[in-house]
Structures are given as structure tokens and as C-alpha cells.
Design a protein around this motif. Sequence first.
Motif, mmCIF file in Angstrom:
data_model
loop_
_atom_site.group_PDB
_atom_site.id
_atom_site.type_symbol
_atom_site.label_atom_id
_atom_site.label_comp_id
_atom_site.label_asym_id
_atom_site.label_seq_id
_atom_site.Cartn_x
_atom_site.Cartn_y
_atom_site.Cartn_z
ATOM 1 N N UNK A 1 -1.850 9.294 10.532
ATOM 2 C CA UNK A 1 -0.467 9.077 11.151
ATOM 3 C C UNK A 1 0.196 10.243 11.346
ATOM 4 N N UNK A 2 0.191 10.990 10.319
ATOM 5 C CA UNK A 2 1.096 12.426 10.352
ATOM 6 C C UNK A 2 0.269 13.449 11.080
ATOM 7 N N UNK A 3 -1.105 13.134 11.130
ATOM 8 C CA UNK A 3 -1.861 14.126 11.732
ATOM 9 C C UNK A 3 -1.689 14.025 13.226
ATOM 10 N N UNK A 4 -1.853 12.751 13.762
ATOM 11 C CA UNK A 4 -1.774 12.447 14.889
ATOM 12 C C UNK A 4 -0.586 12.303 15.859
ATOM 13 N N UNK A 5 0.771 11.981 14.809
ATOM 14 C CA UNK A 5 2.009 11.622 15.494
ATOM 15 C C UNK A 5 2.951 12.501 14.434
ATOM 16 N N UNK A 6 3.270 13.901 14.459
ATOM 17 C CA UNK A 6 3.646 14.611 13.405
ATOM 18 C C UNK A 6 5.111 13.955 13.303
ATOM 19 N N UNK A 7 5.589 13.413 14.263
ATOM 20 C CA UNK A 7 7.188 12.915 14.134
ATOM 21 C C UNK A 7 7.309 11.747 13.593
ATOM 22 N N UNK B 1 -8.697 12.739 -7.495
ATOM 23 C CA UNK B 1 -8.203 14.025 -7.081
ATOM 24 C C UNK B 1 -8.038 14.070 -5.725
ATOM 25 N N UNK B 2 -8.934 13.272 -4.827
ATOM 26 C CA UNK B 2 -8.786 13.318 -3.575
ATOM 27 C C UNK B 2 -7.420 12.670 -3.055
ATOM 28 N N UNK B 3 -7.170 11.443 -3.822
ATOM 29 C CA UNK B 3 -6.020 10.715 -3.321
ATOM 30 C C UNK B 3 -4.511 11.280 -3.906
ATOM 31 N N UNK B 4 -4.566 11.933 -4.939
ATOM 32 C CA UNK B 4 -3.575 12.733 -5.284
ATOM 33 C C UNK B 4 -3.195 13.818 -4.611
ATOM 34 N N UNK B 5 -4.282 14.619 -3.797
ATOM 35 C CA UNK B 5 -3.952 15.411 -2.782
ATOM 36 C C UNK B 5 -3.395 14.978 -1.697
ATOM 37 N N UNK B 6 -3.965 13.747 -1.241
ATOM 38 C CA UNK B 6 -3.500 13.168 0.007
ATOM 39 C C UNK B 6 -2.119 12.776 -0.059
ATOM 40 N N UNK B 7 -1.863 12.463 -1.237
ATOM 41 C CA UNK B 7 -0.232 11.679 -1.578
ATOM 42 C C UNK B 7 0.627 13.108 -1.509
ATOM 43 N N UNK B 8 0.401 14.244 -2.175
ATOM 44 C CA UNK B 8 1.121 15.275 -2.052
ATOM 45 C C UNK B 8 1.234 15.795 -0.689
ATOM 46 N N UNK B 9 0.124 15.569 0.103
ATOM 47 C CA UNK B 9 0.072 16.189 1.630
ATOM 48 C C UNK B 9 1.175 15.259 2.352
ATOM 49 N N UNK C 1 4.836 16.479 3.920
ATOM 50 C CA UNK C 1 5.139 16.466 5.548
ATOM 51 C C UNK C 1 6.260 15.587 5.922
ATOM 52 N N UNK C 2 6.918 15.155 4.787
ATOM 53 C CA UNK C 2 8.043 14.023 4.955
ATOM 54 C C UNK C 2 7.974 12.724 4.861
ATOM 55 N N UNK C 3 6.607 12.460 4.385
ATOM 56 C CA UNK C 3 6.480 10.887 4.385
ATOM 57 C C UNK C 3 6.961 10.631 3.031
ATOM 58 N N UNK C 4 6.741 9.334 2.708
ATOM 59 C CA UNK C 4 7.120 8.745 1.340
ATOM 60 C C UNK C 4 5.949 7.818 0.863
ATOM 61 N N UNK C 5 5.767 8.125 -0.703
ATOM 62 C CA UNK C 5 4.820 7.650 -1.313
ATOM 63 C C UNK C 5 5.519 6.767 -2.512
ATOM 64 N N UNK C 6 5.835 5.612 -2.689
ATOM 65 C CA UNK C 6 6.831 5.131 -3.438
ATOM 66 C C UNK C 6 5.937 4.270 -4.616
ATOM 67 N N UNK C 7 5.736 4.763 -5.921
ATOM 68 C CA UNK C 7 4.910 4.056 -6.880
ATOM 69 C C UNK C 7 5.659 3.077 -7.499
ATOM 70 N N UNK C 8 5.226 2.042 -8.064
ATOM 71 C CA UNK C 8 5.925 0.834 -8.575
ATOM 72 C C UNK C 8 6.708 0.267 -7.875
ATOM 73 N N UNK C 9 6.330 0.193 -6.441
ATOM 74 C CA UNK C 9 6.898 -0.771 -5.587
ATOM 75 C C UNK C 9 6.137 -1.808 -5.241
ATOM 76 N N UNK C 10 6.304 -2.788 -5.862
ATOM 77 C CA UNK C 10 5.545 -4.186 -5.811
ATOM 78 C C UNK C 10 6.019 -5.020 -4.521
ATOM 79 N N UNK C 11 5.257 -4.987 -3.465
ATOM 80 C CA UNK C 11 5.561 -5.986 -2.442
ATOM 81 C C UNK C 11 5.325 -7.334 -2.712
ATOM 82 N N UNK C 12 6.551 -8.148 -2.919
ATOM 83 C CA UNK C 12 6.522 -9.494 -3.090
ATOM 84 C C UNK C 12 6.951 -10.458 -2.099
ATOM 85 N N UNK C 13 7.274 -9.940 -0.790
ATOM 86 C CA UNK C 13 7.556 -10.709 0.322
ATOM 87 C C UNK C 13 7.405 -9.766 1.527
#
Length: 487
Positions: free
Chosen positions: A22-28, A211-219, A223-235
Motif C-alpha cells: 500500500x505504501x509503495x503504490x499509494x505513498x499518501x 528477519x524479513x517481517x521485522x524489516x518490513x515492520x520497520x519500513x 514511512x508513517x504507518x502504524x504496526x500496533x502489537x498486543x492489539x487483539x481484534x475482538x470486534x
Amino acid sequence: MGADRVVIIGAGPAGLTAAYELQRRAPRSHPVVLEASRMVGGISRTEERDGYRFDIGGHRFFTKVPEVEAMWHEVLGADFITVSRMSRIYYRGRFYAYPLKVLNALWNIGLYEAGRILISYLKWQIWPHPKETNFEEWTINRFGGRLYMHFFRAYTEKVWGISPRRIQADWAAQRIKSLSLMKVIRNSVFGGTDATSLIERFQYPRLGPGMMWERVRDSVIGRGGEVRLGANVTRVLWSEDRVIAVGIGKDSVDGQPASEELVEGDQFINSMALRDLIEAFDPPPPDEVRDAAQRLRYRDFLIVALQLDQVDPFPDNWIYIHSPEVLVGRIQNFRAWSRDMVADESTASIGMEYFVNKGDRLWSMPDEELRGLAASEIEKLGLADAARITGFAVIRQEKAYPVYDAEYRDAVEVIRTWLQTLRNFQTAGRNGLHRYNNQDHSMLTAMLAVRNILGEENDLWTVNVERSYHEEFETKKVESGRRVQTV
């Protein structure tokens, strides 16, 4: 469609690929990735204990999907190493090279039994099962009953915990693909392979797939996105034909969320298990959809990682354990995947893998007892001395494998039909589509989900990574009259 704020459920290969694409194709755009656990990567994560790293099952990086291959190299660069494969099957006290080597197999099984296998194969070529409805019928038609009895039946029961007759034929067609006994023999004599599962070399992140997915998380975060851990979707809140928001539980009390945060979005991409997803919808979906979700089954997994004070007790990357006298199903040697997986090159990191159901005896066994079981079994197999074990760790993984039983196909179709009425919601990945496939398939479905948000019309439920192997790109009309790219 808009791509301003995209909420993504799950930070495994599908979820993180969606955010990255998404960030690669739509940077905003602004992706928000919600992950219930404290690590990214899902079943493709890499755990670490005292400097020893181990996978939740070995994860080879091999694909002929160009966009997936390009992303791997873009993210990892020089940390993407090439590994030569060595794997064997342990059966009746002997090791069989896998992929099959004719002389090795003949030496182990003997000329008399090899002759019986060939006669059985010819019999089933003349009088095959007229209709291949389950794994047993599909396999016997391609390998014969005798070889099926030796090398498929017991191991399949160990992996899935049910009779191969209860596993649908499409699982075999998906995992074993075009392989047959004659092709195996031809490949072992003349070289080459007809199946992705038999490739001789593959690529691998230097520090494991995590290592792959840790790098993607950091990327994504960089670039301004969010990766929220411990965020259990219940609804998952929805109205009419749109999802409005998802609720994540916070500050658990006695295992129950004490408070909830609503995360709103313009578009939503899911990669959590379909059964859990349907249970989370609020208001609940129609009864037939909820009933279908309850019919979906999963196989769970646990690994006992052993540290040994010796180098490589065996040379293989992994060994399949077909013998029923032990419970372990597969054994990994992580140093053979990458030398950087161990804290000290004079030691070894071994993964004893058990296929289980949550709540059964093995799943519920205390860690120390599991350590004792793994130690006794690796010694019983003659692979290592239990006295050389210096440390261990136990990791349990729920819903590791979607089960292809007699009910899954109809259940998935009911769920799919209902989910496709939601205009701003897509589901992708292994558990998100209830499709047991490789990492590249999960990534490709996520990439196409992003392209759908940006205006394409791809049917994620029909995505097939084999299209790139055969260079088949087809556009067809679906029942609704929309044009959909079949991948």
C-alpha cells in the motif's frame, strides 16, 4: 475506492505485505496494522532464546511470482542467503533421501519390496480410483497402494491427526501438485523436479524468516504507518454493506478485555482465521454464516527447541519422521539453514516439531515434560545424545494449518459469499482464506487486495501462484458480470 486509512488485521506475511504494498503504490495512504501477539511474522516469525534462533517450522523462500521475489530482495538485500537443501525421511530405522534417490531407496527398502511397490503402482494405473475425493485416493492413483502405505499414510495421520480418507483430495493436489512415482524416478535419475516442494536450493533470511517481517515492520513505521502489537481484534463493527471499525481489547482482566478501543478506517484487510473473524462481527452475520465458520477446523503445532553442545548432530536442514513409534513429526537443524541461527558455532539448535490439537495431551504437557519427551525421542532415533542438551524452549502455535476435511469447502463457500457483500472489506493469507499454501501465496493475495483498493478487481479466493509457473494470465467474467483477473 479510497486508500487514505487502511486497517489491516494481523502482522504476518499477508498483513505486513499489504501495508508495504500500500505504501509503495499509494505513498499518501496510512496503513494501521493490528497484531494480537507481541511479535510480527505470524507463523513465519523467528523466536530467540539465549542467542539461539528458531522458526515455527522451517520456511523456505522460493517462488516464481516475480513481485514476491522482488519484495524479498528489496527488503533483505545481502541478508538473503542461498541454502542448499538436504532433507531425509526416517522410516523403519532407516534414512531415505528426499527427494528420492533410486539407489538409496532400493538399498533401504530392498529389491523384493521395491518390486511389490512397482507392481502396486502398475495395478493402480490400470484400475485407478474412478473418483478422487480424498487424500488416500488421490495419492494411490499416482503412487500405488504399496508406496502410499509406506510413505504417506502414517505421516499424514501424524500431521493431521485424522485418517487420510477424511482429508480432501485438493489438499494433495495443492501441496504435491503434478508429482507421481514415475516422475520421482525420472527426476532422481536424470535430475530436475516437477514439484515446488522438492527444490534443491532455496533462499533464506540470514537470521531466519522473522528477519524479513521485522524489516518490513520497520519500513512500514518509517514511512508513517502504524504496526500496533498486543492489539487483539475482538470486534468487527459493520452496517449494511460496509465495515465501520474494529474493536481491540486493552488491559485484560481474568482473560477478558476490560476496555476497548475502536479503530476506524476507510478500507479493511483481514488475515486472522476465518472462524475467529466471523465470531468477531458485530452485529453477528446470518446464522448460516456463523454455522459455517464453526465447521472450520485447524491443526495446532508446538516446537521444542533444543540447544546441544555439539555441532550439527545430523547434516540435514530437516528430517521427516514417518515412524509411528515416536510422536515427533519433523526435526529441524537450524544451523544448517543459517550459521547465524546459533549463538556459538560449536553448538546446535534443533527443533523437535509436534503436530497437535489445542487442549490435547501434548499441547497441555508442562514444558519440562515436553523437554524430556523431545530428549528421549531424539536419542531413540539415534540423532543425538540427550546428555548433550544444554537448554530448551517450547513454543505453542494455535491454528498453524487450516484443515481440508470433508466440510471445509462448503463452509468456506458460504463465508466467502457473505464476505463479498462487504464493499470495503477483504480477507487474505493462509488463515484469512482458509487455504493451506506457502508464504508467497499469502503475500500475493495481500498485494492483490491492495490493488483492489486502488481500482483493480481481483478475486482473491481464486489466486493461484502456479499461474507464474505456467505463465497463464487469464481474464474472465464472473457471475456478477464484473471482469476479474484470475491469477
